[in-house]
Design a protein around this motif. Structure first.
Motif, PDB file in Angstrom:
ATOM      1  N   GLY A 105       0.791  -1.210   0.000  1.00  0.00           N
ATOM      2  CA  GLY A 105       0.000   0.000   0.000  1.00  0.00           C
ATOM      3  C   GLY A 105       0.827   1.265   0.000  1.00  0.00           C
ATOM      4  O   GLY A 105       1.999   1.271  -0.368  1.00  0.00           O
ATOM      5  N   ASP A 121      -2.081   5.156   6.593  1.00  0.00           N
ATOM      6  CA  ASP A 121      -1.716   4.257   5.497  1.00  0.00           C
ATOM      7  C   ASP A 121      -2.908   3.409   5.100  1.00  0.00           C
ATOM      8  O   ASP A 121      -3.840   3.208   5.883  1.00  0.00           O
ATOM      9  N   LEU A 122      -2.882   2.933   3.867  1.00  0.00           N
ATOM     10  CA  LEU A 122      -3.934   2.082   3.338  1.00  0.00           C
ATOM     11  C   LEU A 122      -3.279   1.020   2.462  1.00  0.00           C
ATOM     12  O   LEU A 122      -2.459   1.344   1.602  1.00  0.00           O
ATOM     13  N   SER A 123      -3.630  -0.248   2.719  1.00  0.00           N
ATOM     14  CA  SER A 123      -3.024  -1.375   2.003  1.00  0.00           C
ATOM     15  C   SER A 123      -4.093  -2.350   1.546  1.00  0.00           C
ATOM     16  O   SER A 123      -5.170  -2.448   2.138  1.00  0.00           O
ATOM     17  N   SER A 159       1.459   5.295   2.132  1.00  0.00           N
ATOM     18  CA  SER A 159       1.343   6.022   3.395  1.00  0.00           C
ATOM     19  C   SER A 159       1.608   7.499   3.171  1.00  0.00           C
ATOM     20  O   SER A 159       2.243   7.893   2.190  1.00  0.00           O
ATOM     21  N   LEU A 216      -9.102  -4.482   2.376  1.00  0.00           N
ATOM     22  CA  LEU A 216      -8.339  -3.264   2.654  1.00  0.00           C
ATOM     23  C   LEU A 216      -7.970  -3.217   4.128  1.00  0.00           C
ATOM     24  O   LEU A 216      -8.768  -3.603   4.988  1.00  0.00           O
ATOM     25  N   GLY A 256      -6.080  -0.451   6.963  1.00  0.00           N
ATOM     26  CA  GLY A 256      -5.562   0.893   7.143  1.00  0.00           C
ATOM     27  C   GLY A 256      -5.309   1.239   8.593  1.00  0.00           C
ATOM     28  O   GLY A 256      -5.885   0.621   9.500  1.00  0.00           O
ATOM     29  N   THR A 257      -4.425   2.207   8.820  1.00  0.00           N
ATOM     30  CA  THR A 257      -4.163   2.704  10.163  1.00  0.00           C
ATOM     31  C   THR A 257      -4.034   4.222  10.126  1.00  0.00           C
ATOM     32  O   THR A 257      -3.680   4.807   9.104  1.00  0.00           O
TER      33      THR A 257
END
Length: 191
Positions: free
Chosen positions: A56, A75-77, A58, A94, A96-97
Motif C-alpha cells: 500500500g 496508510d492504506l493497504s 502512506s 483493505l 488501514g491505520t
C-alpha cells in the motif's frame, strides 16, 4: 516468513552501510532534520486474523524537537490476507491505520514507537452466501527509519493489530474478531 526476515536484514544492512551521508553533503549536523511531509509505499507480511501479504501507500508529517521526533501518519493497504475461518473463507480486502508516533533521532536514524486506530474491510463466504463488514480497533508498534539519500528514507517496523468482533450474516450470524502482527518495510519521499 524466513524469506521476509532475510529481506529485512539485507535491507537494514544496506541502509547501515550506505556511503552517502547527507550531513557530509550539507556540511551540517542538522541535515537529518526529519521535519516535514512524507509520502511512501509500504509492504508487509503477517497475520491479522489470517496470514498474507499487503502492499500500500502512506502519508505523514513529522516534527523534530532536538533529538525527539513526533509525527502522525495514515496508510492504506490491500492484498492477499485470507484463509479458512469458522467453516468458510474470510478475507481482508483493505487494511488501514491512523497513528501517532514518537521517536528518538540519532545521526541518520530514528527509532520510534507508534500507536493509533486500525480498520479493515473484510468479507466472509460460506455455502454460496457472502457478507462484508468493516472492523475497527487499535494498533501499536515499533520501528526504525533511516535516510538513504537526501529526500529518500527507508523503514522497517512491526505492528500488532486488535480489531473488534463483527457478525457476518450468511443465513446465520458468524462472529469474527481478528488480531495479529505484521512486519512491514517501506520507502518514503520527504518534502
Amino acid at each position: 516468513m524466513h524469506r521476509l526476515l532475510g529481506t529485512l536484514l539485507l535491507f537494514l544492512g544496506a541502509a547501515l552501510a550506505s556511503p552517502a551521508r547527507a550531513a557530509d553533503v550539507a556540511g551540517t549536523d542538522d541535515a537529518f532534520a526529519w521535519t516535514g511531509f512524507r509520502v511512501g509505499v509500504i509492504g508487509g507480511y503477517g497475520r491479522i486474523g489470517e496470514a498474507g501479504p499487503l502492499l500500500g501507500a502512506s502519508i505523514g508529517y513529522d516534527w523534530r524537537f532536538d533529538d525527539v521526533v513526533v509525527g502522525v501518519e495514515g496508510d492504506l493497504s490491500g492484498g492477499g490476507v485470507d484463509g479458512r475461518r469458522e467453516g468458510g473463507r474470510y478475507g481482508i480486502d483493505l487494511f488501514g491505520t491512523i497513528r501517532a508516533r514518537v521517536g528518538y533521532a540519532f545521526d541518520r536514524f530514528v527509532v520510534y514507537g507508534a500507536a493509533g486506530a486500525a480498520f479493515v474491510s473484510a468479507d466472509y463466504a460460506r455455502d454460496g452466501a457472502r457478507d462484508r463488514d468493516v472492523h475497527t480497533g487499535w494498533t501499536i508498534g515499533a520501528g526504525v527509519e533511516t535516510h538513504l539519500f537526501d529526500a529518500l528514507t527507508a523503514r522497517a517496523e512491526f505492528i500488532y493489530v486488535d480489531l473488534d468482533r463483527r457478525s457476518f450474516d450468511i443465513g446465520q450470524a458468524v462472529g469474527i474478531g481478528p488480531d495479529g502482527g505484521q512486519i512491514r518495510l517501506g520507502l518514503n519521499y520527504r518534502f
